[in-house]
Design an enzyme around this catalytic site. Structure first.
Site, mmCIF file in Angstrom:
data_model
loop_
_atom_site.group_PDB
_atom_site.id
_atom_site.type_symbol
_atom_site.label_atom_id
_atom_site.label_comp_id
_atom_site.label_asym_id
_atom_site.label_seq_id
_atom_site.Cartn_x
_atom_site.Cartn_y
_atom_site.Cartn_z
ATOM 1 N N CYS A 180 -11.149 -9.733 15.549
ATOM 2 C CA CYS A 180 -10.012 -9.369 14.327
ATOM 3 C C CYS A 180 -10.327 -8.868 13.801
ATOM 4 O O CYS A 180 -11.796 -9.323 12.918
ATOM 5 C CB CYS A 180 -9.525 -10.837 14.125
ATOM 6 S SG CYS A 180 -7.769 -10.782 12.946
ATOM 7 N N ASP B 157 -7.666 2.711 10.223
ATOM 8 C CA ASP B 157 -7.233 2.549 9.067
ATOM 9 C C ASP B 157 -8.228 2.431 8.037
ATOM 10 O O ASP B 157 -9.176 1.853 8.061
ATOM 11 C CB ASP B 157 -6.658 1.287 9.047
ATOM 12 C CG ASP B 157 -5.498 0.768 8.705
ATOM 13 O OD1 ASP B 157 -5.060 1.354 7.197
ATOM 14 O OD2 ASP B 157 -4.951 -0.506 8.654
ATOM 15 N N LYS C 24 -3.245 4.127 7.146
ATOM 16 C CA LYS C 24 -3.694 4.677 8.263
ATOM 17 C C LYS C 24 -3.125 5.985 8.604
ATOM 18 O O LYS C 24 -3.070 6.772 7.594
ATOM 19 C CB LYS C 24 -2.531 4.648 9.489
ATOM 20 C CG LYS C 24 -2.295 2.691 9.544
ATOM 21 C CD LYS C 24 -1.513 2.986 10.288
ATOM 22 C CE LYS C 24 -1.124 0.935 10.240
ATOM 23 N NZ LYS C 24 -0.025 -0.060 8.533
ATOM 24 N N ARG D 156 -8.315 -9.422 10.376
ATOM 25 C CA ARG D 156 -8.643 -10.766 9.009
ATOM 26 C C ARG D 156 -9.785 -11.664 9.782
ATOM 27 O O ARG D 156 -9.209 -13.293 9.200
ATOM 28 C CB ARG D 156 -6.921 -10.674 9.198
ATOM 29 C CG ARG D 156 -6.499 -9.183 8.432
ATOM 30 C CD ARG D 156 -4.930 -9.926 7.662
ATOM 31 N NE ARG D 156 -4.716 -8.755 8.220
ATOM 32 C CZ ARG D 156 -3.252 -8.317 8.084
ATOM 33 N NH1 ARG D 156 -2.478 -9.042 8.951
ATOM 34 N NH2 ARG D 156 -2.629 -7.291 7.957
ATOM 35 N N ASP E 169 -11.228 -1.715 13.601
ATOM 36 C CA ASP E 169 -12.029 -1.319 11.488
ATOM 37 C C ASP E 169 -13.479 -1.775 11.739
ATOM 38 O O ASP E 169 -13.841 -2.542 12.629
ATOM 39 C CB ASP E 169 -11.458 -2.353 10.655
ATOM 40 C CG ASP E 169 -9.597 -1.957 10.657
ATOM 41 O OD1 ASP E 169 -9.309 -0.422 10.819
ATOM 42 O OD2 ASP E 169 -8.412 -2.894 10.450
ATOM 43 N N ARG F 198 0.487 -1.246 0.018
ATOM 44 C CA ARG F 198 -0.182 0.246 0.120
ATOM 45 C C ARG F 198 1.007 1.632 0.365
ATOM 46 O O ARG F 198 0.567 2.486 -0.240
ATOM 47 C CB ARG F 198 -0.859 0.409 1.105
ATOM 48 C CG ARG F 198 -1.514 1.097 1.586
ATOM 49 C CD ARG F 198 -3.016 0.668 2.476
ATOM 50 N NE ARG F 198 -3.718 -0.098 1.861
ATOM 51 C CZ ARG F 198 -4.580 -1.356 2.476
ATOM 52 N NH1 ARG F 198 -4.219 -1.401 3.574
ATOM 53 N NH2 ARG F 198 -5.010 -2.001 2.119
ATOM 54 N N TYR F 199 2.050 1.076 0.722
ATOM 55 C CA TYR F 199 2.806 2.504 0.674
ATOM 56 C C TYR F 199 3.562 2.063 -0.127
ATOM 57 O O TYR F 199 4.618 1.396 -0.604
ATOM 58 C CB TYR F 199 3.586 2.376 2.322
ATOM 59 C CG TYR F 199 2.363 2.738 3.298
ATOM 60 C CD1 TYR F 199 1.815 3.608 3.308
ATOM 61 C CD2 TYR F 199 1.591 1.857 4.716
ATOM 62 C CE1 TYR F 199 0.209 3.576 3.975
ATOM 63 C CE2 TYR F 199 0.912 1.585 5.176
ATOM 64 C CZ TYR F 199 0.142 3.318 5.302
ATOM 65 O OH TYR F 199 -0.837 3.634 6.086
ATOM 66 N N ARG G 8 7.483 0.361 2.118
ATOM 67 C CA ARG G 8 7.388 -1.153 2.656
ATOM 68 C C ARG G 8 5.609 -1.725 2.511
ATOM 69 O O ARG G 8 4.921 -1.742 2.316
ATOM 70 C CB ARG G 8 7.059 -0.626 3.786
ATOM 71 C CG ARG G 8 6.061 0.084 3.743
ATOM 72 C CD ARG G 8 6.231 1.143 5.331
ATOM 73 N NE ARG G 8 4.912 2.132 6.424
ATOM 74 C CZ ARG G 8 4.885 3.152 5.488
ATOM 75 N NH1 ARG G 8 5.995 3.244 4.624
ATOM 76 N NH2 ARG G 8 3.979 4.314 5.434
ATOM 77 N N CYS H 276 -2.927 -18.390 14.753
ATOM 78 C CA CYS H 276 -2.583 -17.639 15.261
ATOM 79 C C CYS H 276 -2.708 -18.755 16.450
ATOM 80 O O CYS H 276 -3.162 -19.828 16.920
ATOM 81 C CB CYS H 276 -3.212 -16.056 15.447
ATOM 82 S SG CYS H 276 -3.774 -15.632 14.214
ATOM 83 N N CYS I 61 -8.972 -13.725 18.038
ATOM 84 C CA CYS I 61 -9.083 -12.364 18.790
ATOM 85 C C CYS I 61 -10.734 -12.774 17.897
ATOM 86 O O CYS I 61 -10.503 -12.287 17.364
ATOM 87 C CB CYS I 61 -8.196 -11.882 19.092
ATOM 88 S SG CYS I 61 -6.120 -12.014 18.990
HETATM 89 C C1 LIG Z 1 -0.020 -1.025 8.777
HETATM 90 C C2 LIG Z 1 0.887 -1.131 7.890
HETATM 91 C C3 LIG Z 1 2.254 -0.858 7.567
HETATM 92 C C4 LIG Z 1 3.122 -0.485 7.723
HETATM 93 O O1 LIG Z 1 2.710 0.734 8.526
HETATM 94 P P1 LIG Z 1 3.389 1.687 9.352
HETATM 95 O O2 LIG Z 1 2.929 3.776 9.821
HETATM 96 O O3 LIG Z 1 4.931 2.740 8.680
HETATM 97 O O4 LIG Z 1 4.088 0.886 10.426
HETATM 98 C C5 LIG Z 1 2.408 -1.545 5.796
HETATM 99 N N1 LIG Z 1 1.768 -1.544 4.815
HETATM 100 C C6 LIG Z 1 0.639 -2.050 4.942
HETATM 101 C C7 LIG Z 1 -0.576 -2.558 3.923
HETATM 102 C C8 LIG Z 1 -0.812 -1.291 6.394
HETATM 103 O O5 LIG Z 1 -2.210 -1.855 6.488
HETATM 104 S S1 SF4 Z 2 -5.698 -9.665 15.977
HETATM 105 FE FE1 SF4 Z 2 -6.355 -11.875 14.513
HETATM 106 S S2 SF4 Z 2 -4.035 -11.516 13.478
HETATM 107 FE FE2 SF4 Z 2 -4.080 -11.074 15.525
HETATM 108 S S3 SF4 Z 2 -3.583 -12.578 16.531
HETATM 109 FE FE3 SF4 Z 2 -5.453 -12.380 17.255
HETATM 110 S S4 SF4 Z 2 -6.123 -13.424 15.108
HETATM 111 FE FE4 SF4 Z 2 -4.314 -13.121 15.291
#
Ligand SMILES: *Cc1c(COP(=O)(O)O)cnc(C)c1O
Ligand code: SF4
Length: 401
Positions: free
Chosen positions: A158, A359, A366, A160, A322, A138-139, A142, A151, A155
């Site tokens: 979560c 997010d 973010k 995901r 989210d 996305r960025y 990184r 996991c 959670c």
């Molecule tokens: C959170 C995230 C990152 C890392 O973001 P930082 O602000 O640098 O910690 C990188 N890629 C994605 C898709 C993210 O959601």
């Molecule tokens: S928040 Fe989601 S990805 Fe993170 S440890 Fe919990 S279940 Fe796993």
């Protein structure tokens, strides 16, 4: 970090699959290693035992807390559960902040709001074409690399939730190879976040193969770093062993962000895990999620962030929850989050104050949120509000044009 039912086989019989993945082809032999851990060996480590002894079925969870097994079964058919004996031992009473994070709740099924993938992480939802399925890019510099969809605990809140714990969605050797090739062929990437699921659920050897290959790519790029995202220091701190830390230490700069949400998670065991990691030179950060009935309270959050600092864990992000389908019962208002932020900034060590972020739904990344510390702006004058709500005037300067 972020997530299906007993049919997904979280029973002991399949637990061995969780911590091993196939060897990436680049590392040594072409031979596929599908070695399954033999749980019967005497040398089983404590964390694997705890994982194996987790409650995963509707019957056992319902019996433990006097719940209706049919209701719990309906929930975990949709979203898997796994609660290991360590995290279970932190529950003091039904519906307490620990319970709410790990015990399936029928409210997860009654949820009309939210969507399965609000952050558009799935390839079909991503704006960038051609990104491998395990990556979210996305960025510019990184990306996230989801090396596991398992996991130690599922959670309930979560992000995901749609996918974690589904054995049909575990990364394959080919998918991992494809992700590595993308990183190799994208020189702008200098920071890779190993995420999941939980990156530390891999056993040391397969984890090291991934980290070593990443290190080989990133160490020659300007300001290359490796980041791990893991909830294990919180939910299964026994995973953090001297052997793991000795391995990670060989691939610096390595950072680790973990995920404490409540002061009751700050235990002697989690402190020991964080101490081992910090002593290995790994800077530790924490990403909390604001959750109704768990930590949506200024006093609770203050105790959490101060406790984290005392464990050498720097609060990094405080996430607004989210809008994920199945989690609406955890959501709080943005005003509540801003109020909590105000209760921290100035009132305790600046080091303890995380950046409060949303997010952005739709995959915008973010976005930081701040209370209105600027009350008014005039030419040559900015009216500011401090942490005690007192007003101050700053004599502003015009920019040179
Ligand atoms: C959170 C995230 C990152 C890392 O973001 P930082 O602000 O640098 O910690 C990188 N890629 C994605 C898709 C993210 O959601
Ligand atoms: S928040 Fe989601 S990805 Fe993170 S440890 Fe919990 S279940 Fe796993």
């Amino acid at each position: 970090m972020n997530h299906k039912e007993n049919g997904c086989g979280f029973g002991a019989s399949q637990a061995g699959d969780i911590v091993n993945i196939e060897e990436p082809p680049s590392c040594s032999a072409r031979r596929t290693r599908t070695r399954i851990l033999n749980w019967s060996v005497a040398a089983e480590s404590e964390w694997k035992r705890l994982l194996r002894e987790s409650l995963t079925g509707a019957e056992s969870i319902a019996a433990r807390f006097g719940l209706d097994p049919a209701l719990i079964k309906a929930v975990i058919r949709q979203y898997p559960a796994r609660v290991n004996p360590y995290y279970l031992s932190l529950i003091r009473e039904k519906n307490d902040p620990i319970y709410r994070q790990c015990i399936p709740d029928p409210a997860e099924l009654d949820d009309a709001g939210g969507t399965a993938d609000p952050l558009c992480e799935e390839p079909e939802n991503q704006a960038r074409p051609g990104v491998p399925s395990l990556l979210t890019h996305r960025y510019p510099d990184r990306l996230l690399f989801r090396i596991s969809n398992q996991c130690a605990m599922y959670c309930r809140f979560c992000t995901r939730k749609r996918k974690v714990g589904d054995p049909g969605k575990q990364p394959t050797r080919d998918a991992i190879e494809e992700a590595f090739r993308y990183i190799e062929n994208t020189p702008a990437i200098r920071d890779v976040v190993l995420s999941g699921g939980d990156s530390l659920l891999l056993d040391d050897a397969p984890l090291e193969r991934i980290i070593r290959r990443l290190w080989n790519i990133l160490s020659s790029r300007p300001a290359g770093i490796i980041r791990l995202g893991s909830r294990l220091p919180v939910v299964l701190p026994q995973r953090v062993t001297p052997e793991l830390c000795a391995m990670l230490k060989r691939y610096h700069p390595v950072y680790l962000n973990t995920h404490f949400n409540h002061p009751a998670e700050l235990t002697a065991e989690s402190r020991r895990a964080c101490t081992l990691l910090a002593d290995a030179g790994i800077p530790l950060g924490n990403q909390s999620v604001l959750l109704k009935g768990v930590n949506d309270d200024p006093a609770v959050m203050k105790e959490l962030v101060q406790g984290l600092l005392s464990m050498r864990v720097r609060p990094y992000y405080l996430y607004q929850a989210d809008p994920v389908k199945g989690t609406s019962h955890f959501r709080t208002s943005v005003d509540r989050g801003l109020e909590i932020y105000r209760a921290l900034r100035g009132h305790t060590s600046g080091l303890a104050v995380p950046t409060y972020v949303i997010d952005a739904p739709g995959g915008g990344g973010k976005i930081p949120l701040l209370p209105d510390y600027i009350k008014a702006k005039y030419p040559g004058r900015v009216i500011l509000r401090n942490y005690e709500d007192k007003e101050f005037v700053y004599p502003d300067t015009a920019d040179y044009k």
